[in-house]
Design a protein around this motif. Structure first.
Motif, mmCIF file in Angstrom:
data_model
loop_
_atom_site.group_PDB
_atom_site.id
_atom_site.type_symbol
_atom_site.label_atom_id
_atom_site.label_comp_id
_atom_site.label_asym_id
_atom_site.label_seq_id
_atom_site.Cartn_x
_atom_site.Cartn_y
_atom_site.Cartn_z
ATOM 1 N N LEU A 13 145.750 -85.160 -17.095
ATOM 2 C CA LEU A 13 144.480 -84.771 -16.667
ATOM 3 C C LEU A 13 143.370 -85.809 -17.346
ATOM 4 O O LEU A 13 142.502 -86.403 -16.756
ATOM 5 C CB LEU A 13 144.097 -83.351 -17.235
ATOM 6 C CG LEU A 13 142.545 -83.026 -16.585
ATOM 7 C CD1 LEU A 13 142.621 -82.742 -15.212
ATOM 8 C CD2 LEU A 13 142.547 -81.565 -17.514
ATOM 9 N N ILE A 14 143.713 -86.179 -18.340
ATOM 10 C CA ILE A 14 142.981 -87.456 -19.169
ATOM 11 C C ILE A 14 143.145 -88.618 -18.486
ATOM 12 O O ILE A 14 142.103 -89.478 -17.989
ATOM 13 C CB ILE A 14 143.214 -87.245 -20.647
ATOM 14 C CG1 ILE A 14 142.794 -86.199 -21.525
ATOM 15 C CG2 ILE A 14 142.727 -88.802 -21.374
ATOM 16 C CD1 ILE A 14 143.518 -85.930 -23.093
ATOM 17 N N ASP A 15 144.213 -88.967 -18.209
ATOM 18 C CA ASP A 15 144.666 -90.297 -17.213
ATOM 19 C C ASP A 15 143.794 -90.277 -16.081
ATOM 20 O O ASP A 15 143.177 -91.374 -15.818
ATOM 21 C CB ASP A 15 146.271 -90.330 -17.245
ATOM 22 C CG ASP A 15 146.456 -91.519 -16.716
ATOM 23 O OD1 ASP A 15 146.400 -92.839 -17.090
ATOM 24 O OD2 ASP A 15 146.968 -91.752 -15.285
ATOM 25 N N ARG A 16 143.717 -89.031 -15.440
ATOM 26 C CA ARG A 16 143.011 -89.061 -14.119
ATOM 27 C C ARG A 16 141.470 -89.232 -14.309
ATOM 28 O O ARG A 16 140.892 -89.992 -13.400
ATOM 29 C CB ARG A 16 143.390 -87.678 -13.298
ATOM 30 C CG ARG A 16 142.914 -87.533 -12.139
ATOM 31 C CD ARG A 16 143.291 -88.802 -11.135
ATOM 32 N NE ARG A 16 142.547 -88.694 -10.033
ATOM 33 C CZ ARG A 16 142.732 -89.803 -8.963
ATOM 34 N NH1 ARG A 16 143.759 -90.648 -8.790
ATOM 35 N NH2 ARG A 16 142.041 -89.713 -7.752
ATOM 36 N N ARG A 44 152.475 -97.130 -20.661
ATOM 37 C CA ARG A 44 152.019 -97.502 -22.134
ATOM 38 C C ARG A 44 150.593 -97.211 -22.017
ATOM 39 O O ARG A 44 149.854 -96.788 -22.967
ATOM 40 C CB ARG A 44 152.437 -98.838 -22.514
ATOM 41 C CG ARG A 44 153.703 -99.080 -23.223
ATOM 42 C CD ARG A 44 153.876 -100.427 -22.992
ATOM 43 N NE ARG A 44 153.045 -101.192 -23.951
ATOM 44 C CZ ARG A 44 152.976 -102.484 -24.032
ATOM 45 N NH1 ARG A 44 153.674 -103.204 -23.466
ATOM 46 N NH2 ARG A 44 151.981 -103.160 -24.665
ATOM 47 N N GLU A 45 150.009 -97.368 -20.762
ATOM 48 C CA GLU A 45 148.459 -97.285 -20.629
ATOM 49 C C GLU A 45 148.061 -95.978 -20.729
ATOM 50 O O GLU A 45 147.047 -95.744 -21.314
ATOM 51 C CB GLU A 45 147.997 -97.818 -19.114
ATOM 52 C CG GLU A 45 146.494 -97.635 -18.921
ATOM 53 C CD GLU A 45 145.691 -98.409 -19.757
ATOM 54 O OE1 GLU A 45 144.341 -98.071 -19.739
ATOM 55 O OE2 GLU A 45 146.062 -99.216 -20.505
ATOM 56 N N VAL A 46 148.795 -94.999 -20.474
ATOM 57 C CA VAL A 46 148.526 -93.351 -20.588
ATOM 58 C C VAL A 46 148.270 -93.254 -21.962
ATOM 59 O O VAL A 46 147.404 -92.531 -22.314
ATOM 60 C CB VAL A 46 149.946 -92.342 -19.982
ATOM 61 C CG1 VAL A 46 149.486 -91.218 -20.279
ATOM 62 C CG2 VAL A 46 149.745 -92.795 -18.532
ATOM 63 N N LEU A 47 149.306 -93.800 -23.038
ATOM 64 C CA LEU A 47 149.030 -93.294 -24.550
ATOM 65 C C LEU A 47 147.991 -94.239 -24.771
ATOM 66 O O LEU A 47 147.328 -93.543 -25.782
ATOM 67 C CB LEU A 47 150.539 -93.863 -25.081
ATOM 68 C CG LEU A 47 151.720 -92.948 -24.629
ATOM 69 C CD1 LEU A 47 152.844 -93.606 -25.550
ATOM 70 C CD2 LEU A 47 151.471 -91.612 -24.837
ATOM 71 N N ALA A 48 147.703 -95.470 -24.406
ATOM 72 C CA ALA A 48 146.371 -96.051 -24.718
ATOM 73 C C ALA A 48 145.150 -95.377 -24.498
ATOM 74 O O ALA A 48 144.192 -95.594 -25.346
ATOM 75 C CB ALA A 48 146.529 -97.600 -24.004
#
Length: 225
Positions: A23-26, A183-187
């Motif tokens: 959800l945060i990624d979106r 990796r971008e999701v975690l970033a």
């Protein structure tokens, strides 16, 4: 508590955690979408183009993320969409210098040296974006990087009252692209923590080095107030 209950609760917890992260990624993608452009022609004019650095080579092979950014920066300049290219990247030691590597390649392509500015303290995306304003006195600029990176960079810009837009350059497909995207999701989670909890600042504040530009009537979308 029975083992089956522990497994059940653990599974539910994992599902909720993964859902929250996605959800945060979106949300990162949605909040930046109106200020990201897919071509140099569609990109509104800004005085300064901020090129986010990355390594030129990966395991002795040319890094496509690097090359796409350099090609787009060159094209944006030659189309008159930017007057100055601010090259920001890591200069951790003498043998690794992202800004100078970018400058060398842009000079070879015909970009005048007087229209190139180097930021040697762009160790992270946050450093590059925030220092563009705090050190180089740039508050209206176009960021040049891949789309997923644009979304995080614009989030950082918004939270630091910086009016930025972004040119999204191509990115590799396949397994290599998937690894970077994961990796971008975690970033993005880290960016939230840096901004809202830790209130992170650039590693080096540095003295002011204002970039002199001609006054420009801004086109296109702006940072939401």
């Amino acid at each position: 508590m029975k083992l089956t209950d522990i497994i059940r609760y653990s599974a539910v917890g994992c599902i909720l955690l993964i859902s929250f992260i996605l959800l945060i990624d979106r949300w990162f993608s949605d909040q930046a979408s109106s200020r990201i452009f897919e071509s140099t022609q569609a990109t509104p004019t800004r005085s300064i183009g901020l090129v986010l650095g990355t390594s030129k080579y990966i395991a002795r092979s040319l890094n496509p993320y690097y090359q796409f950014r350099i090609d787009a920066a060159k094209q944006l300049y030659k189309e008159g969409k930017v007057d100055i290219l601010l090259l920001s990247g890591d200069n951790a030691h003498r043998s690794y210098n992202e800004p100078w590597t970018m400058k060398r390649d842009l000079l070879k392509s015909g970009i005048p040296e007087q229209d190139i500015v180097l930021d040697y303290a762009g160790f992270r995306t946050l450093d590059s974006v925030v220092r563009a304003k705090s050190v180089f006195d740039a508050n209206h600029f176009v960021i040049i990087t891949q789309r997923f990176h644009c979304e995080r960079a614009l989030f950082i810009a918004d939270r630091n009252q910086i009016d930025a837009i972004c040119l999204a350059v191509p990115e590799p497909k396949g397994w290599a692209g998937l690894k970077i995207r994961a990796r971008e999701v975690l970033a993005r989670i880290k960016a939230l923590i840096d901004v809202y909890i830790l209130d992170m600042k650039p590693k080096f504040a540095g003295p002011k080095e204002p970039i002199e530009t001609e006054p420009l009537e801004l086109e296109g979308p702006h940072r939401p107030s």
